[in-house]
Motif scaffolding. Structure first.
Motif, PDB file in Angstrom:
ATOM      1  N   TYR A  32     -14.252  30.984  41.231  1.00  0.00           N
ATOM      2  CA  TYR A  32     -13.816  30.352  42.474  1.00  0.00           C
ATOM      3  C   TYR A  32     -12.336  30.612  42.736  1.00  0.00           C
ATOM      4  N   LEU A  33     -11.498  30.453  41.720  1.00  0.00           N
ATOM      5  CA  LEU A  33     -10.063  30.676  41.904  1.00  0.00           C
ATOM      6  C   LEU A  33      -9.743  32.146  42.144  1.00  0.00           C
ATOM      7  N   LYS A  34     -10.559  33.034  41.599  1.00  0.00           N
ATOM      8  CA  LYS A  34     -10.342  34.455  41.844  1.00  0.00           C
ATOM      9  C   LYS A  34     -10.675  34.805  43.301  1.00  0.00           C
ATOM     10  N   GLU A  35     -11.750  34.225  43.835  1.00  0.00           N
ATOM     11  CA  GLU A  35     -12.150  34.490  45.215  1.00  0.00           C
ATOM     12  C   GLU A  35     -11.287  33.738  46.220  1.00  0.00           C
ATOM     13  N   ASN A  36     -10.824  32.534  45.864  1.00  0.00           N
ATOM     14  CA  ASN A  36     -10.036  31.692  46.771  1.00  0.00           C
ATOM     15  C   ASN A  36      -8.741  31.265  46.074  1.00  0.00           C
ATOM     16  N   PRO A  37      -7.780  32.163  45.983  1.00  0.00           N
ATOM     17  CA  PRO A  37      -6.555  31.797  45.270  1.00  0.00           C
ATOM     18  C   PRO A  37      -5.779  30.716  46.018  1.00  0.00           C
ATOM     19  N   PRO A  38      -5.072  29.868  45.276  1.00  0.00           N
ATOM     20  CA  PRO A  38      -4.249  28.856  45.942  1.00  0.00           C
ATOM     21  C   PRO A  38      -3.121  29.520  46.735  1.00  0.00           C
ATOM     22  N   ILE A  39      -2.668  28.835  47.749  1.00  0.00           N
ATOM     23  CA  ILE A  39      -1.631  29.398  48.619  1.00  0.00           C
ATOM     24  C   ILE A  39      -0.290  29.431  47.889  1.00  0.00           C
ATOM     25  N   ASN A  40       0.355  30.576  47.921  1.00  0.00           N
ATOM     26  CA  ASN A  40       1.684  30.701  47.329  1.00  0.00           C
ATOM     27  C   ASN A  40       2.700  30.987  48.432  1.00  0.00           C
ATOM     28  N   GLU A  41       3.935  31.161  48.062  1.00  0.00           N
ATOM     29  CA  GLU A  41       5.003  31.346  49.056  1.00  0.00           C
ATOM     30  C   GLU A  41       4.809  32.624  49.863  1.00  0.00           C
ATOM     31  N   GLN A  42       4.336  33.675  49.222  1.00  0.00           N
ATOM     32  CA  GLN A  42       4.133  34.943  49.936  1.00  0.00           C
ATOM     33  C   GLN A  42       3.072  34.793  51.022  1.00  0.00           C
TER      34      GLN A  42
END
Length: 72
Positions: A32-42
């Motif tokens: 899940y985290l690979k498909e939907n990564p958390p939002i980062n600054e970039q």
């Protein structure tokens, strides 16, 4: 003696089920985290640029802080 065998089988099945459940949940979360990564600054900078804004570093930090507070 028959009762002890059943108790051992039940305990082993519970331990095996817990271990299998743990690894299945871990695998699911990694996928899940690979498909939907958390939002980062970039990503935040890119989203703001798509909306036609050029964000300053201060604005990016403020947005990241707001998003982190909302997750807690």
């Amino acid at each position: 003696m028959d009762t002890w065998i059943w108790i051992i089988i039940v305990v082993v099945a519970l331990i095996a089920g817990a271990a299998l459940g743990f690894f299945a949940a871990r695998q699911y979360m990694m996928k899940y985290l690979k498909e939907n990564p958390p939002i980062n600054e970039q990503m935040l900078r890119m989203m703001m640029a798509q909306m036609g804004r050029k964000p300053s570093e201060k604005q990016v930090k403020q947005m990241m802080n707001q998003m982190n507070k909302m997750q807690k």
